[in-house]
Write a protein that holds these residues in place. Structure first.
Motif, PDB file in Angstrom:
ATOM      1  N   ILE A  68     -60.624  12.976  69.939  1.00 27.69           N
ATOM      2  CA  ILE A  68     -60.042  14.077  69.169  1.00 27.69           C
ATOM      3  C   ILE A  68     -59.794  15.328  70.009  1.00 27.69           C
ATOM      4  N   GLU A  69     -60.544  15.531  71.095  1.00 29.83           N
ATOM      5  CA  GLU A  69     -60.285  16.700  71.934  1.00 29.83           C
ATOM      6  C   GLU A  69     -58.893  16.616  72.558  1.00 29.83           C
ATOM      7  N   HIS A  70     -58.514  15.424  72.995  1.00 28.19           N
ATOM      8  CA  HIS A  70     -57.162  15.235  73.547  1.00 28.19           C
ATOM      9  C   HIS A  70     -56.111  15.472  72.467  1.00 28.19           C
ATOM     10  N   LEU A  71     -56.403  15.039  71.240  1.00 31.13           N
ATOM     11  CA  LEU A  71     -55.440  15.212  70.148  1.00 31.13           C
ATOM     12  C   LEU A  71     -55.200  16.684  69.841  1.00 31.13           C
ATOM     13  N   VAL A  72     -56.286  17.485  69.750  1.00 32.95           N
ATOM     14  CA  VAL A  72     -56.090  18.903  69.414  1.00 32.95           C
ATOM     15  C   VAL A  72     -55.501  19.669  70.596  1.00 32.95           C
ATOM     16  N   GLU A  73     -55.661  19.158  71.776  1.00 29.77           N
ATOM     17  CA  GLU A  73     -55.109  19.845  72.948  1.00 29.77           C
ATOM     18  C   GLU A  73     -53.626  19.560  73.118  1.00 29.77           C
ATOM     19  N   HIS A  74     -53.192  18.347  72.723  1.00 29.60           N
ATOM     20  CA  HIS A  74     -51.811  17.950  73.012  1.00 29.60           C
ATOM     21  C   HIS A  74     -50.973  17.583  71.791  1.00 29.60           C
ATOM     22  N   VAL A  75     -51.588  17.312  70.647  1.00 30.15           N
ATOM     23  CA  VAL A  75     -50.829  16.745  69.530  1.00 30.15           C
ATOM     24  C   VAL A  75     -50.871  17.624  68.288  1.00 30.15           C
ATOM     25  N   ALA A  76     -52.046  17.801  67.708  1.00 31.69           N
ATOM     26  CA  ALA A  76     -52.183  18.484  66.419  1.00 31.69           C
ATOM     27  C   ALA A  76     -53.275  19.546  66.505  1.00 31.69           C
ATOM     28  N   PRO A  77     -53.157  20.626  65.754  1.00 31.63           N
ATOM     29  CA  PRO A  77     -54.191  21.667  65.817  1.00 31.63           C
ATOM     30  C   PRO A  77     -55.534  21.238  65.245  1.00 31.63           C
ATOM     31  N   PHE A  78     -55.546  20.190  64.397  1.00 29.44           N
ATOM     32  CA  PHE A  78     -56.790  19.718  63.816  1.00 29.44           C
ATOM     33  C   PHE A  78     -56.899  18.213  64.011  1.00 29.44           C
ATOM     34  N   ALA A  79     -58.122  17.738  64.260  1.00 33.20           N
ATOM     35  CA  ALA A  79     -58.364  16.305  64.375  1.00 33.20           C
ATOM     36  C   ALA A  79     -59.799  16.021  63.956  1.00 33.20           C
TER      37      ALA A  79
END
Length: 353
Positions: free
Chosen positions: A271-282
């Motif tokens: 989820i850290e990769h997701l909030v860094e590159h994809v979505a503001p929340f994960a």
């Protein structure tokens, strides 16, 4: 069954055995008493001087022999029951030992998961602190990503479920989510795209066609892999993709989603990769979450969102639902978010004015 249930059964079976042994001893004592009475009566018959007295004593001896025989049969019956109870008692003792060992092993696994979670949290806190220090010291000005303002449109949630081996109840989870949303205050402001046997094609089609604000995945995963399904009717092992490939697919839209929820085991590492590159929340799971825990969390999370709660409140409400239900996975769901957004002031569903 649990160890406590086996203990109760063992206690009952031990009581039954002791009662049976007590009854067997009572009837053996009665048998001996009647045998002695018969012997005395026969001895008296031999010493009797009259035929009438002799006949009376012999009848008395016969009755005592019959009573002794009946008591002996009752003693044998109770001894047999005691033997059966003793065997059941031994079986329950073995099962209790196995259950106690299993619960001890489960407790040790929980302790290890909690330790791993604590280690991950410390590592995440350290990394977060280092990241903030680096940003403070940096002389490069970067434009902060802003959470886009809500549009006058319904919240679109893409539900992807994959259980190609048939070992997860993703259909039940999607049914509970739909029911929770349909019972919420602002149900008319939420639209679901439900894909219960999701393939990677479903992922791409859902992202580009449905343009979801929320992407929800339920199925199997590890710290860096996700299992989708193949286009096959029979049960199979599934189609494995990397977490980075999944993130790239979710990001491949003009307006990427606001929230990605990975309702699958050990997914918090992604989820850290997701909030860094994809979505503001994960949201992801810090360990192995049980099927029922995952279903309960998801249903309450979307119910709270559709009732107009913030992202943080919906997350806390879903964790509370697990605790109130007496389930053990309340500490597993983890919410991550970008540095420049606040989950307590982020509402994904607002009533139409």
């Amino acid at each position: 069954m649990s160890a406590s249930q086996y203990r109760r059964q063992l206690e009952n079976k031990r009581k039954q055995r002791l009662d049976a042994e007590k009854n067997a001893a009572k009837y053996r004592s009665k048998e001996t008493e009647k045998r002695n009475a018969a012997s005395k009566a026969r001895a008296a018959a031999e010493k009797a001087k009259s035929n009438t007295t002799r006949a009376s004593k012999l009848r008395e001896a016969q009755r005592a022999d019959q009573a002794a025989a009946a008591a002996g049969k009752d003693a044998i019956r109770w001894e047999s029951r005691a033997g059966v109870y003793g065997k059941s008692e031994a079986d329950l003792q073995a099962k209790l030992a196995k259950a106690e060992q299993s619960e001890a092993d489960a407790a040790e696994r929980r302790r290890q998961r909690e330790q791993q979670r604590a280690d991950r949290l410390r590592a995440a806190e350290t990394a977060s602190l280092q990241h903030r220090m680096n940003r403070t010291e940096s002389i490069v000005t970067t434009a902060m990503r802003e959470l886009r303002a809500p549009k006058p449109e319904k919240l679109r949630i893409l539900l992807l479920g994959a259980a190609s081996a048939g070992d997860l109840r993703v259909g039940r989870e999607q049914k509970r989510i739909r029911s929770a949303v349909e019972s919420a205050l602002h149900r008319d402001q939420v639209v679901l795209d439900v894909r219960p046997a999701a393939t990677t094609a479903d992922l791409l089609d859902g992202i580009t066609k449905f343009r979801p604000h929320v992407v929800h995945f339920s199925g199997h995963s590890t710290e860096d892999l996700i299992w989708f399904e193949d286009e096959r009717d029979e049960r199979h092992e599934g189609f494995i993709v990397s977490g980075r490939a999944f993130a790239s697919a979710v990001q491949a839209a003009d307006e990427p989603p606001l929230l990605v929820l990975l309702n699958s085991c050990n997914s918090a590492a992604q989820i850290e990769h997701l909030v860094e590159h994809v979505a503001p929340f994960a949201i992801g799971m810090t360990g192995e979450i049980q099927d029922g825990d995952a279903i309960t969390y998801a249903a309450q999370f979307y119910a709270a969102l559709a009732n107009g709660q913030s992202v943080r409140s919906a997350h806390l409400s879903a964790q509370a639902a697990l605790e109130l239900a007496g389930l053990s996975g309340a500490e597993l769901p983890m919410l991550a978010y970008a540095d420049n957004v606040d989950p307590s002031s982020a509402w994904l569903v607002k009533p139409v004015e």
